[in-house]
Design a protein around this motif. Sequence first.
Motif, PDB file in Angstrom:
ATOM      1  N   ILE A   1       0.841  -1.202   0.000  1.00  0.00           N
ATOM      2  CA  ILE A   1       0.000   0.000   0.000  1.00  0.00           C
ATOM      3  C   ILE A   1       0.880   1.258   0.000  1.00  0.00           C
ATOM      4  O   ILE A   1       0.656   2.185  -0.782  1.00  0.00           O
ATOM      5  N   ARG A   2       1.896   1.276   0.874  1.00  0.00           N
ATOM      6  CA  ARG A   2       2.799   2.432   0.924  1.00  0.00           C
ATOM      7  C   ARG A   2       3.473   2.658  -0.415  1.00  0.00           C
ATOM      8  O   ARG A   2       3.556   3.765  -0.912  1.00  0.00           O
TER       9      ARG A   2
ATOM     10  N   ILE B   1       2.617   1.662  -3.421  1.00  0.00           N
ATOM     11  CA  ILE B   1       1.686   2.102  -4.452  1.00  0.00           C
ATOM     12  C   ILE B   1       1.288   3.551  -4.238  1.00  0.00           C
ATOM     13  O   ILE B   1       1.330   4.381  -5.139  1.00  0.00           O
ATOM     14  N   MET B   2       0.923   3.877  -3.009  1.00  0.00           N
ATOM     15  CA  MET B   2       0.369   5.210  -2.806  1.00  0.00           C
ATOM     16  C   MET B   2       1.410   6.299  -3.040  1.00  0.00           C
ATOM     17  O   MET B   2       1.084   7.341  -3.592  1.00  0.00           O
ATOM     18  N   LEU B   3       2.656   6.015  -2.690  1.00  0.00           N
ATOM     19  CA  LEU B   3       3.691   7.026  -2.926  1.00  0.00           C
ATOM     20  C   LEU B   3       4.088   7.084  -4.394  1.00  0.00           C
ATOM     21  O   LEU B   3       4.154   8.148  -4.990  1.00  0.00           O
TER      22      LEU B   3
ATOM     23  N   ARG C   1       2.482   6.298  -6.986  1.00  0.00           N
ATOM     24  CA  ARG C   1       1.432   6.814  -7.863  1.00  0.00           C
ATOM     25  C   ARG C   1       1.423   8.335  -7.897  1.00  0.00           C
ATOM     26  O   ARG C   1       0.840   8.937  -8.789  1.00  0.00           O
TER      27      ARG C   1
END
Lengths: 482, 257
Positions: A79-80, A82-84, A86
């Motif tokens: 999650i970390r 991907i979220m960063l 992106r």
Amino acid sequence: MGDGNTTNRGVTTGTGTSNNNSEKPEWLQQYNLIGKIGEGTYGLVFLARTKSPANRGKAIAIKKFKQSKDGDGVSPTAIREIMLLREITHENVVKLVNVHINHADMSLYLAFDYAEYDLYEIIRHHRDKVNHTINPYTVKSLLWQLLNGLNYLHSNWIIHRDLKPSNILVMGDGEEPGVVKIADFGLARIYQAPLKFLSENGVVVTIWYRAPELLLGAKHYTSAVDMWAVGCIFAELLTLKPLFQGAEAKSSQNPFQLDQLDKIFKILGHPTTEKWPTLATLPHWHSDLQHIQGRKYETNGLHSVVHLPLKNPAYDLLSKMLEYDPKKRITAAQALEHEYFRIEPQPGRNALVPSQPGEKVVNYPTRPVDANTDFEGTTSLQPPQPASGNPVPGNMAGAHAMSNRNVPRPMAAVGMQRMQPQGMMGYNFPSQAGAAGGINPGGMPMQRGMTAQAHQQQQQQLRRKDPGMMQGYPPQQKSRRL
Amino acid sequence: MAANFWTSSHYKQLLDQEEVDVVQPLDRDKGINLEDFKLIKMHMSNYISKLAQHVKVRQRVVATAVTYMRRFYTRKSMTEYDPHLVAPTCLYLASKAEESTVQARLLVFYIKKIYSDEKYRYEVKDILEMEMKILEALNYYLVVFHPYRSLVQFLHDAGMNDISMTQLSWGLVNDTYKMDLILVHPPHLIALACIYIASVYREKDNTAWFEELRVDMNVVKTISMEILDFYEGHRMVSDERINSASSKLGLKPETSR
């Protein structure tokens, strides 16, 4: 699902390289799987090539995240990351080109531009094979680009938290040869307004590159922890040896690492409250007085360890990165302005070319590829193919096709015009058709089955083996806790 | 990104009100009109808040979860994706994104506590499957900006950071998540609208301070009017009204398999 059960896969298992497998999910069919290039606690990394006409044969690293065993869905690491990734785009940060989900087995795949090298391998090659130091132009270019990427991250309130040589990738032949890419954002986080103390995330940063404030149990820490790691990496590029090789105390969650602190103090001298006023507020400075403060190392011997005169700009920059007080430690932005980068040789965009015409090109080894593992991680028992005998020609040829490297182009200044590589038309993320990137297979300890491997492969198989496998040079240590 | 809203995916994904107000064809077929659509989303926002109180996560996690849920339904139908599963799963995903991870089984425990009705009950497996569908539907954009940070800064800057103003405007911001404002307007303008309402309510004259800000006051006033309209309309919303909207969905639990 979510119990870690690996049956009922949507992808066929056990058929070796599954390149022509028609049962693959649709998204997977846009790639040709070449093989496995890494393995870690959270999954596997594969090398693949795109089939789409626009980018045919382009090398892609695909990081597959397993479902966590405890039934808690997509791992926070994924999650970390991907979220960063992106949100950010920078020439010196890996580029996430795609995310895929296989609903059938609930696995998640991150596709990155592939990077052939990393600093761990480059340093190792010089130490074990070439037997001479990395040329000053290459060291400076690698460091400049690393700082350039880090400055971007820090100005966007992102701390990487796990910088180490194996997470610093370097592109091979292709559109961006010799360009540095910071990878592995599984521990990275935004620090502008944390909901919890940053220290609640568990212990971060591989111990050798861990900043003293972390070792001493600081609750709040800053982007300065990344700069300490950069200092350690800089010294390692200069000497080919990790600067502070502490033995990790593995027993607990406790980040207190006495041996690591001792290694630091031995070289830099003891920190003092005069030079580092908040030192007295750090938990472990008090909790273990007789050990930490018991031995006294008075002098700073850093210059002799890195074999640099005190007045040398490289030494000056290094010592500012290894400043004890995080508040006084040089920032990435300040470091980029340092005199070291203004004097000859000037840093360049292709860090791997020789600094002068006529100088010998160093051929770094390409990543070994285990072509007998499919996307399920199932290994067939056929003998593996040597990495150099890669089935697909092109930029993967790596070390053997580097004759086209040019003399370096000087890198003018921060924020130089960056070269636009060809667009990424075949990808789902049109907004990110910028610089190419890579993945960090190197960030994962390799766990290949030695017994099943052909003998000739052993040398390469030994890369990042389990601790204890490599005499005299312990492999990089991990400290990944979620 | 994290620092700069204007370069963020959040900014790039802002929608027009008309885009947010599209009822998915499948839902329309079931007789869901725009008013029902808004009511169900409001109801689900409240549900997320309620769950969040049980699992003890902070308001920002709730705000992110509600934003995910609202974004999700600009792309997916409630007929295919049951809001009673999507809402808690958004909270689950937001808890990870905001570094305050909540275990799925804990959520499931409280879902069962809140809803005695069998048809709203979901298991861990359902949440984990839905998590991936939501990730996909959000196109993997997870960073969300909220009005809270700018609210605190604005109040401080305007010298209005007394307890009464802070509490009132903070509460107003919380209530904006019962609407779709976060999908349409930059968060700092939502914060300003809440300060605007609060200062009118508390009879504080901030005209000079607002004039010094380089923001489009027309937008701030528009947002303020929307919030006031929402409060006005909200008074007449009964539980039966919400139930009748939800019941139109019929809630075929398609999403669990």
